[in-house]
Design an enzyme around this catalytic site. Structure first.
Site, mmCIF file in Angstrom:
data_model
loop_
_atom_site.group_PDB
_atom_site.id
_atom_site.type_symbol
_atom_site.label_atom_id
_atom_site.label_comp_id
_atom_site.label_asym_id
_atom_site.label_seq_id
_atom_site.Cartn_x
_atom_site.Cartn_y
_atom_site.Cartn_z
ATOM 1 N N LYS A 24 -10.586 -7.890 -1.450
ATOM 2 C CA LYS A 24 -9.207 -8.026 -0.974
ATOM 3 C C LYS A 24 -9.307 -8.087 0.549
ATOM 4 O O LYS A 24 -9.640 -7.089 1.202
ATOM 5 C CB LYS A 24 -8.352 -6.831 -1.421
ATOM 6 C CG LYS A 24 -6.928 -6.910 -0.866
ATOM 7 C CD LYS A 24 -6.110 -5.674 -1.214
ATOM 8 C CE LYS A 24 -4.810 -5.668 -0.413
ATOM 9 N NZ LYS A 24 -4.056 -4.420 -0.582
ATOM 10 N N GLY A 76 3.011 0.358 2.230
ATOM 11 C CA GLY A 76 3.344 1.768 2.063
ATOM 12 C C GLY A 76 4.778 2.131 2.405
ATOM 13 O O GLY A 76 5.126 3.306 2.471
ATOM 14 N N ALA A 130 2.102 -4.869 -1.581
ATOM 15 C CA ALA A 130 2.650 -4.090 -0.460
ATOM 16 C C ALA A 130 4.173 -3.981 -0.469
ATOM 17 O O ALA A 130 4.884 -4.978 -0.527
ATOM 18 C CB ALA A 130 2.208 -4.643 0.883
ATOM 19 N N GLY A 131 4.625 -2.759 -0.383
ATOM 20 C CA GLY A 131 6.045 -2.493 -0.185
ATOM 21 C C GLY A 131 6.870 -2.339 -1.451
ATOM 22 O O GLY A 131 8.030 -1.932 -1.383
ATOM 23 N N ASN A 172 0.582 0.771 -5.148
ATOM 24 C CA ASN A 172 -0.180 1.992 -4.867
ATOM 25 C C ASN A 172 0.746 3.114 -4.389
ATOM 26 O O ASN A 172 0.991 4.098 -5.081
ATOM 27 C CB ASN A 172 -1.272 1.689 -3.844
ATOM 28 C CG ASN A 172 -2.211 2.866 -3.559
ATOM 29 O OD1 ASN A 172 -3.242 2.692 -2.944
ATOM 30 N ND2 ASN A 172 -1.894 4.069 -3.981
ATOM 31 N N THR A 173 1.323 2.930 -3.200
ATOM 32 C CA THR A 173 2.113 4.017 -2.601
ATOM 33 C C THR A 173 3.259 4.475 -3.493
ATOM 34 O O THR A 173 3.513 5.681 -3.613
ATOM 35 C CB THR A 173 2.666 3.569 -1.234
ATOM 36 O OG1 THR A 173 1.566 3.266 -0.393
ATOM 37 C CG2 THR A 173 3.516 4.656 -0.587
#
Lengths: 71, 256
Positions: free
Chosen positions: B95, B156, B182-183, B204-205
């Protein structure tokens, strides 16, 4: 004896030491598992298969990397 | 089934290992998510501090590992990180992420394109993390990236699909899989991305920062499955005017 710098720490190793010997020494003194470590010598990645045939020189910079959590 | 570079995935939810409070919760959450592709980062070993071996439990979980180049500030550093990762993880998947700005972590498009082209030539399977820029995604596809990973909002941030309309263009135009990265902040964001036709999402976050990561991981799994199924079923037409679904006055006919 020669000096090599491993992750910013100076280590004294025997002249004509290869990378494998140097790493085993470091691993033993620092309780480090070498199985999932990647190594760069003077900022060039050295594959594990070449550790034994790569010889250390005075002042070499050896950097060890491992896996950490990340997204 | 989703195929990226000849590898098949039955789960379209990719996940990461960052920000979990401990490794047991992380592994439980990954298991609950049903993910088959998990990101990790590479870091210089701190010889003064002992760290857990992350790879063994992830290997045991049976997931494919996707190392990232996080921390790279330019293409040269990213290539170095990818080579370290290749050695460490015994994978040629990477990645590619290059974000020189620590505040918003916006990916550098110029360095990403340069590094992507070089890494493809070196034999890597490159999944670049980029802004939701349809032109850049097209260029990355042209240089041989296996997928593109445009952002929904800053890494995040849990802000959701701020780039939605541009993601729509990327999905429409792309000939390689599009992974929204992301996000993504909540399961409905993931579902909306999948309803738009995204091939996968990376979360993830939103999972790791939930007070209960394991149930949240399960919710994301269901949201991704539902969003994908809805996309495949197809949507009814949107219209500005109301369009009745029941007879409005017929039952009154004849009364008076």
């Amino acid at each position: 004896m020669i000096n090599v710098v491993v992750n910013s720490q100076v280590h004294r190793v025997l002249e004509n030491s290869n990378l494998l010997m140097t790493l085993q020494l470091i691993a033993e003194s620092q309780s480090l598992d070498l199985s999932n470590i990647a190594v760069a010598l003077n900022q060039h990645v050295v594959p594990k298969s070449q550790w034994a045939e790569t010889f250390c020189q005075q002042g070499d910079q050896i950097d060890l990397f491992n896996a950490v959590a990340g997204g | 089934m989703l195929t990226i570079a000849n590898h098949q995935f039955s789960s379209r939810l990719f996940s990461g290992t960052g920000k979990f409070s401990n490794s047991v919760t992380m592994l439980d959450a990954l298991r609950a998510s049903g993910t088959e592709l998990v990101t990790l980062a590479v870091k210089r070993v701190d010889l003064k501090q002992r760290t857990d071996n992350l790879m063994k439990p992830l290997d045991d979980l049976g997931v494919k590992l996707l190392p990232n180049t996080s921390g790279a500030r330019n293409g040269k550093e990213a290539i170095f990180a990818a080579q370290l990762a290749q050695e460490m993880f015994a994978t040629n998947w990477v990645k590619l992420e290059i974000h020189p700005d620590p505040k918003y972590l916006m990916p550098d498009p110029v360095e990403t394109l340069i590094a992507a082209e070089a890494l493809v030539k070196l034999g890597f399977v490159v999944l670049p993390y980029v802004h939701a820029d349809p032109v850049l995604c097209h260029r990355l596809e042209e240089v041989g990236c296996a997928a593109v990973m445009p952002l929904a909002s800053p890494i995040g941030s849990n802000q959701g699909l701020l780039t939605k309309e541009f993601l729509r263009i990327i999905i429409e135009q792309s000939r390689v899989p599009v992974v929204i990265d992301a996000g993504i902040g909540c399961p409905s964001d993931a579902s909306a991305a999948m309803e738009m036709g995204a091939d996968a999402v990376l979360v993830n976050t939103a999972i790791a920062s939930s007070p209960q990561p394991v149930p949240m991981a399960k919710c994301f799994q269901q949201a991704v499955i539902t969003g994908r199924a809805a996309y495949q079923a197809g949507f009814g037409q949107v219209s500005c005017q109301a369009n009745h679904t029941s007879p409005l006055t017929g039952f009154l006919n004849g009364l008076s």
